[in-house]
Design an enzyme around this catalytic site. Structure first.
Site, PDB file in Angstrom:
ATOM      1  N   THR A  24     -64.999 -19.916 -68.023  1.00  0.00           N
ATOM      2  CA  THR A  24     -64.683 -19.243 -66.767  1.00  0.00           C
ATOM      3  C   THR A  24     -65.624 -18.061 -66.645  1.00  0.00           C
ATOM      4  OG1 THR A  24     -62.873 -18.587 -65.290  1.00  0.00           O
ATOM      5  CG2 THR A  24     -62.766 -17.736 -67.516  1.00  0.00           C
ATOM      6  N   CYS A  30     -58.591 -10.181 -63.845  1.00  0.00           N
ATOM      7  CA  CYS A  30     -57.887 -11.404 -64.234  1.00  0.00           C
ATOM      8  C   CYS A  30     -57.935 -11.561 -65.755  1.00  0.00           C
ATOM      9  CB  CYS A  30     -58.548 -12.619 -63.608  1.00  0.00           C
ATOM     10  SG  CYS A  30     -58.587 -12.605 -61.813  1.00  0.00           S
ATOM     11  N   HIS A  47     -57.165 -19.210 -65.953  1.00  0.00           N
ATOM     12  CA  HIS A  47     -57.729 -17.974 -65.395  1.00  0.00           C
ATOM     13  C   HIS A  47     -56.685 -17.413 -64.423  1.00  0.00           C
ATOM     14  CE1 HIS A  47     -61.498 -16.010 -63.295  1.00  0.00           C
ATOM     15  NE2 HIS A  47     -60.417 -15.295 -63.064  1.00  0.00           N
TER      16      HIS A  47
END
Lengths: 162, 204
Positions: A24, A30, A47
């Site tokens: 990711t 996040c 994520h």
């Protein structure tokens, strides 16, 4: 055998088996949650954007939240042949990208995402074996499903494998 | 009236575009007078984006960008962000300080100047919206971050995460005459504020 690298976007999750990688890119506030079963070599990456699906009405997308994201990740890993009792976690992200003296706790969302992630993993008895969280910078992570190592890349804050 | 991000009609989108046009027009004038150069702007885009696609606007999740972020409070709640790629950021500081530096390092002076430019752009945009709608907008001091586009844009995206699976934003691209500087201004009021804006402009 070709090694595939599967990209996981924001508010998204995916699972794979050795020798593929999961990645990711550009994690900010996040949190990237990775789970790994080293016996069956099954890996998963979520994520997540927000701490809890319970605070929000619009919660259809399970991968958006720490609580439902982890549950869904485990479910999909078991389908792929993982055993829940083998799972260990590594987490990264949860930065505060912008600095404000603000009462708006939206800006502290990084911290809250990390806290919620840890508490959900604890509730499910999944051990966190390493983490790279907090700070004020972005991270790209790559999970190697052949050995569970998690590579963390930043701009100006180094690279490491945790 | 309740706005649904996933279902805005064309008329609403046109009104929001025009709103962006007026805000950005003022901001472009302010920027032009600051750097004594001609500044062009495009017709604003009203974008409704999946979170996954948000970073693509700025060249992909890992692209190094400068983001200058503002919180909006009072009648309109949300945020604004002025974002530049590194080349544009360096060129902009070069124009301001009347020099020719080629390295992509920004020192403290450069960063402070960029924050101030962002501040002037965002404030002129907000001021003209406030005049137009009669709604009060209080804009925070700027906060700047130089990092991956994905990480920077996650901040406004998360605000939308609470209410939707898409982010709604009005985006304008500014370009300096010789294409040395190109920047994106994002205006992201929350959904309640979008409703207030449309109501203030007589859209029902």
């Amino acid at each position: 055998m070709n090694i595939e690298t599967i990209k996981v976007g924001m508010a998204d999750l995916n699972v794979t088996k050795s020798p593929n990688n999961l990645t990711t890119l550009g994690l900010g506030s996040c949190v990237g949650i990775t789970l790994y079963d080293k016996i069956n070599k099954v890996a998963g990456l979520a994520h997540i954007m927000l701490p809890s699906s319970k605070e929000i009405k619009n919660n259809d997308n399970k991968a958006k939240f720490a609580d439902t994201g982890i549950e869904e990740l485990i479910r999909q890993m078991i389908v792929l042949g993982a055993n829940k009792s083998n799972l260990v976690a590594k987490i990264a992200g949860g930065s505060q990208m912008f600095n404000f003296n603000s009462s708006n706790d939206m800006l502290r969302i990084g911290d809250r995402n990390v806290v919620a992630t840890k508490s959900k993993l604890k509730e499910l008895n999944i051990r966190i074996i390493s983490e790279d969280t907090g700070g004020n910078f972005g991270r790209t992570i790559v999970l190697d499903s052949s050995d569970g190592s998690l590579h963390v890349r930043t701009i100006g804050h180094g690279e490491k494998t945790i | 009236m309740t706005i649904n991000v996933d279902n805005l009609n064309n008329f609403m989108i046109d009104v929001l575009k025009e709103l962006g046009n007026i805000g950005a027009g003022n901001a472009a004038t302010a920027l032009a007078s600051m750097i004594s150069k001609k500044v062009d702007m495009n017709v604003p885009n009203v974008r409704i984006l999946e979170f996954n696609k948000v970073a693509e606007i700025l060249g992909g999740e890992e692209n190094l960008v400068v983001g200058i972020y503002f919180e909006l409070t009072e009648d309109i709640v949300g945020n604004m962000m002025f974002a530049l790629d590194m080349d544009s950021a360096v060129n902009l500081t070069n124009i301001l300080f009347n020099r020719k530096k080629e390295s992509l390092d920004l020192d403290e002076m450069d960063i402070s100047a960029l924050s101030e430019i962002g501040n002037i752009i965002a404030s002129s945009y907000a001021n003209s919206l406030s005049t137009l709608t009669g709604l009060k907008i209080f804009i925070s001091i700027p906060s700047i971050s130089i990092d991956m586009a994905g990480a920077i844009l996650s901040v406004p995206a998360i605000q939308y995460g609470h209410v939707a699976d898409h982010a709604l934003m009005i985006e304008t691209v500014f370009e300096e005459d010789q294409n040395l500087v190109s920047g994106n201004l994002f205006f992201l009021p929350n959904l309640k504020s979008f409703e207030k804006i449309l109501k203030a402009l007589g859209v029902n």
